[in-house]
Design a protein around this motif. Structure first.
Motif, PDB file in Angstrom:
ATOM      1  N   SER A  52       0.809  -1.218   0.000  1.00 40.15           N
ATOM      2  CA  SER A  52       0.000   0.000   0.000  1.00 40.15           C
ATOM      3  C   SER A  52       0.840   1.264   0.000  1.00 40.15           C
ATOM      4  CB  SER A  52      -0.924   0.011   1.230  1.00 40.15           C
ATOM      5  OG  SER A  52      -1.799  -1.090   1.190  1.00 40.15           O
ATOM      6  N   ILE A  53       2.137   1.106  -0.110  1.00 45.55           N
ATOM      7  CA  ILE A  53       3.026   2.262  -0.133  1.00 45.55           C
ATOM      8  C   ILE A  53       3.329   2.616  -1.590  1.00 45.55           C
ATOM      9  CG2 ILE A  53       5.303   3.140   0.498  1.00 45.55           C
ATOM     10  CD1 ILE A  53       5.139   1.278   2.962  1.00 45.55           C
ATOM     11  N   ILE A  54       2.939   3.811  -1.964  1.00 49.47           N
ATOM     12  CA  ILE A  54       3.146   4.304  -3.319  1.00 49.47           C
ATOM     13  C   ILE A  54       4.045   5.535  -3.249  1.00 49.47           C
ATOM     14  CG2 ILE A  54       2.030   5.202  -5.409  1.00 49.47           C
ATOM     15  CD1 ILE A  54       1.289   2.288  -4.778  1.00 49.47           C
ATOM     16  N   GLN A  55       5.156   5.478  -3.932  1.00 47.56           N
ATOM     17  CA  GLN A  55       6.129   6.573  -3.957  1.00 47.56           C
ATOM     18  C   GLN A  55       6.466   7.056  -2.543  1.00 47.56           C
ATOM     19  OE1 GLN A  55       4.558   9.535  -6.653  1.00 47.56           O
ATOM     20  NE2 GLN A  55       4.945   8.232  -8.438  1.00 47.56           N
ATOM     21  N   GLY A  56       6.651   6.090  -1.653  1.00 50.48           N
ATOM     22  CA  GLY A  56       7.071   6.392  -0.292  1.00 50.48           C
ATOM     23  C   GLY A  56       5.974   6.813   0.667  1.00 50.48           C
ATOM     24  N   HIS A  57       4.721   6.814   0.208  1.00 48.12           N
ATOM     25  CA  HIS A  57       3.615   7.245   1.058  1.00 48.12           C
ATOM     26  C   HIS A  57       2.572   6.140   1.178  1.00 48.12           C
ATOM     27  CE1 HIS A  57       5.087  11.335   1.247  1.00 48.12           C
ATOM     28  NE2 HIS A  57       5.308  11.265  -0.065  1.00 48.12           N
ATOM     29  N   PHE A  58       2.096   5.944   2.392  1.00 54.20           N
ATOM     30  CA  PHE A  58       1.059   4.943   2.643  1.00 54.20           C
ATOM     31  C   PHE A  58      -0.272   5.437   2.095  1.00 54.20           C
ATOM     32  CE2 PHE A  58      -2.192   2.971   5.389  1.00 54.20           C
ATOM     33  CZ  PHE A  58      -1.889   1.639   5.160  1.00 54.20           C
ATOM     34  N   ASP A  59      -0.927   4.610   1.278  1.00 48.34           N
ATOM     35  CA  ASP A  59      -2.212   4.951   0.657  1.00 48.34           C
ATOM     36  C   ASP A  59      -3.315   4.143   1.356  1.00 48.34           C
ATOM     37  OD1 ASP A  59      -4.512   5.019  -1.014  1.00 48.34           O
ATOM     38  OD2 ASP A  59      -3.250   5.521  -2.736  1.00 48.34           O
ATOM     39  N   GLU A  60      -4.069   4.801   2.219  1.00 48.41           N
ATOM     40  CA  GLU A  60      -5.118   4.139   3.006  1.00 48.41           C
ATOM     41  C   GLU A  60      -6.196   3.523   2.113  1.00 48.41           C
ATOM     42  OE1 GLU A  60      -6.923   2.641   6.313  1.00 48.41           O
ATOM     43  OE2 GLU A  60      -5.096   3.840   6.420  1.00 48.41           O
ATOM     44  N   ASP A  61      -6.566   4.212   1.043  1.00 46.20           N
ATOM     45  CA  ASP A  61      -7.590   3.672   0.136  1.00 46.20           C
ATOM     46  C   ASP A  61      -7.109   2.389  -0.530  1.00 46.20           C
ATOM     47  OD1 ASP A  61      -9.386   5.730   0.698  1.00 46.20           O
ATOM     48  OD2 ASP A  61      -8.665   6.964  -0.964  1.00 46.20           O
ATOM     49  N   LEU A  62      -5.866   2.382  -0.950  1.00 47.11           N
ATOM     50  CA  LEU A  62      -5.298   1.182  -1.555  1.00 47.11           C
ATOM     51  C   LEU A  62      -5.253   0.046  -0.537  1.00 47.11           C
ATOM     52  CD1 LEU A  62      -3.937  -0.368  -3.818  1.00 47.11           C
ATOM     53  CD2 LEU A  62      -1.780   0.757  -3.196  1.00 47.11           C
ATOM     54  N   TYR A  63      -4.877   0.365   0.681  1.00 42.05           N
ATOM     55  CA  TYR A  63      -4.829  -0.639   1.754  1.00 42.05           C
ATOM     56  C   TYR A  63      -6.201  -1.276   1.958  1.00 42.05           C
ATOM     57  CZ  TYR A  63      -4.263  -2.481   6.511  1.00 42.05           C
ATOM     58  OH  TYR A  63      -4.249  -3.296   7.626  1.00 42.05           O
ATOM     59  N   GLN A  64      -7.249  -0.462   2.026  1.00 43.39           N
ATOM     60  CA  GLN A  64      -8.605  -0.987   2.194  1.00 43.39           C
ATOM     61  C   GLN A  64      -9.015  -1.856   0.998  1.00 43.39           C
ATOM     62  OE1 GLN A  64     -10.521  -0.804   4.911  1.00 43.39           O
ATOM     63  NE2 GLN A  64      -8.881   0.315   5.934  1.00 43.39           N
ATOM     64  N   GLU A  92      -9.802  -7.357  -1.471  1.00 41.87           N
ATOM     65  CA  GLU A  92      -9.346  -8.356  -2.441  1.00 41.87           C
ATOM     66  C   GLU A  92      -8.804  -9.594  -1.743  1.00 41.87           C
ATOM     67  OE1 GLU A  92      -9.806  -8.571  -5.719  1.00 41.87           O
ATOM     68  OE2 GLU A  92     -10.970  -6.737  -5.458  1.00 41.87           O
ATOM     69  N   PHE A  93      -8.125  -9.401  -0.620  1.00 38.31           N
ATOM     70  CA  PHE A  93      -7.607 -10.527   0.155  1.00 38.31           C
ATOM     71  C   PHE A  93      -8.762 -11.415   0.634  1.00 38.31           C
ATOM     72  CE2 PHE A  93      -6.402 -12.546   4.134  1.00 38.31           C
ATOM     73  CZ  PHE A  93      -5.205 -13.152   3.782  1.00 38.31           C
ATOM     74  N   VAL A  94      -9.803 -10.796   1.176  1.00 39.02           N
ATOM     75  CA  VAL A  94     -10.968 -11.552   1.666  1.00 39.02           C
ATOM     76  C   VAL A  94     -11.624 -12.309   0.512  1.00 39.02           C
ATOM     77  CG1 VAL A  94     -13.266 -11.333   2.679  1.00 39.02           C
ATOM     78  CG2 VAL A  94     -11.343 -10.054   3.653  1.00 39.02           C
ATOM     79  N   ARG A  95     -11.740 -11.658  -0.638  1.00 42.44           N
ATOM     80  CA  ARG A  95     -12.313 -12.330  -1.815  1.00 42.44           C
ATOM     81  C   ARG A  95     -11.435 -13.496  -2.273  1.00 42.44           C
ATOM     82  NH1 ARG A  95     -13.311  -6.658  -4.274  1.00 42.44           N
ATOM     83  NH2 ARG A  95     -15.328  -6.180  -3.407  1.00 42.44           N
ATOM     84  N   ALA A  96     -10.130 -13.294  -2.236  1.00 34.51           N
ATOM     85  CA  ALA A  96      -9.212 -14.349  -2.661  1.00 34.51           C
ATOM     86  C   ALA A  96      -9.282 -15.546  -1.726  1.00 34.51           C
ATOM     87  CB  ALA A  96      -7.791 -13.806  -2.721  1.00 34.51           C
ATOM     88  N   VAL A  97      -9.381 -15.296  -0.431  1.00 34.94           N
ATOM     89  CA  VAL A  97      -9.499 -16.392   0.532  1.00 34.94           C
ATOM     90  C   VAL A  97     -10.768 -17.179   0.240  1.00 34.94           C
ATOM     91  CG1 VAL A  97      -9.957 -16.922   2.969  1.00 34.94           C
ATOM     92  CG2 VAL A  97      -8.114 -15.346   2.365  1.00 34.94           C
ATOM     93  N   SER A  98     -11.858 -16.485  -0.005  1.00 35.94           N
ATOM     94  CA  SER A  98     -13.136 -17.152  -0.278  1.00 35.94           C
ATOM     95  C   SER A  98     -13.089 -17.978  -1.561  1.00 35.94           C
ATOM     96  CB  SER A  98     -14.256 -16.112  -0.364  1.00 35.94           C
ATOM     97  OG  SER A  98     -14.370 -15.435   0.851  1.00 35.94           O
ATOM     98  N   ALA A  99     -12.372 -17.509  -2.556  1.00 36.57           N
ATOM     99  CA  ALA A  99     -12.336 -18.179  -3.863  1.00 36.57           C
ATOM    100  C   ALA A  99     -11.246 -19.237  -3.981  1.00 36.57           C
ATOM    101  CB  ALA A  99     -12.138 -17.138  -4.962  1.00 36.57           C
ATOM    102  N   PHE A 100     -10.310 -19.266  -3.036  1.00 33.30           N
ATOM    103  CA  PHE A 100      -9.168 -20.165  -3.128  1.00 33.30           C
ATOM    104  C   PHE A 100      -9.603 -21.621  -3.071  1.00 33.30           C
ATOM    105  CE2 PHE A 100      -5.361 -22.365  -1.588  1.00 33.30           C
ATOM    106  CZ  PHE A 100      -4.416 -21.863  -2.446  1.00 33.30           C
ATOM    107  N   LYS A 101      -9.137 -22.417  -4.013  1.00 32.98           N
ATOM    108  CA  LYS A 101      -9.474 -23.844  -4.077  1.00 32.98           C
ATOM    109  C   LYS A 101      -8.382 -24.660  -3.392  1.00 32.98           C
ATOM    110  CE  LYS A 101     -12.940 -23.312  -7.026  1.00 32.98           C
ATOM    111  NZ  LYS A 101     -13.965 -22.520  -6.439  1.00 32.98           N
ATOM    112  N   ILE A 102      -8.795 -25.510  -2.502  1.00 33.20           N
ATOM    113  CA  ILE A 102      -7.836 -26.363  -1.784  1.00 33.20           C
ATOM    114  C   ILE A 102      -7.872 -27.761  -2.350  1.00 33.20           C
ATOM    115  CG2 ILE A 102      -7.246 -27.362   0.445  1.00 33.20           C
ATOM    116  CD1 ILE A 102      -8.336 -24.842   1.738  1.00 33.20           C
TER     117      ILE A 102
END
Length: 61
Positions: free
Chosen positions: A34-46, A51-61
């Protein structure tokens, strides 16, 4: 069954504690990405968390 796999399966079944455990594990990576050009981007982090939650839900084991 491995601890990670068990946590992943529980998170996919809607267990909030398991999802929180996964998010805590990968939070440093999400923050690093979430760090863009040395600055933390809160919107990108959210967005990455969503996307992480969606990826966990879609991940096939």
């Amino acid at each position: 069954m491995g601890m990670f796999k068990n946590t992943l399966l529980l998170a996919q079944q809607g267990n909030e504690k398991a999802m929180e455990k996964l998010l805590n594990r990968y939070d440093p990576l999400l923050k690093k990405c979430s760090i863009i050009q040395g600055h933390f981007d809160e919107d990108l982090y959210q967005s990455l968390i969503l996307e992480f939650v969606r990826a966990v839900s879609a991940f096939k084991i």
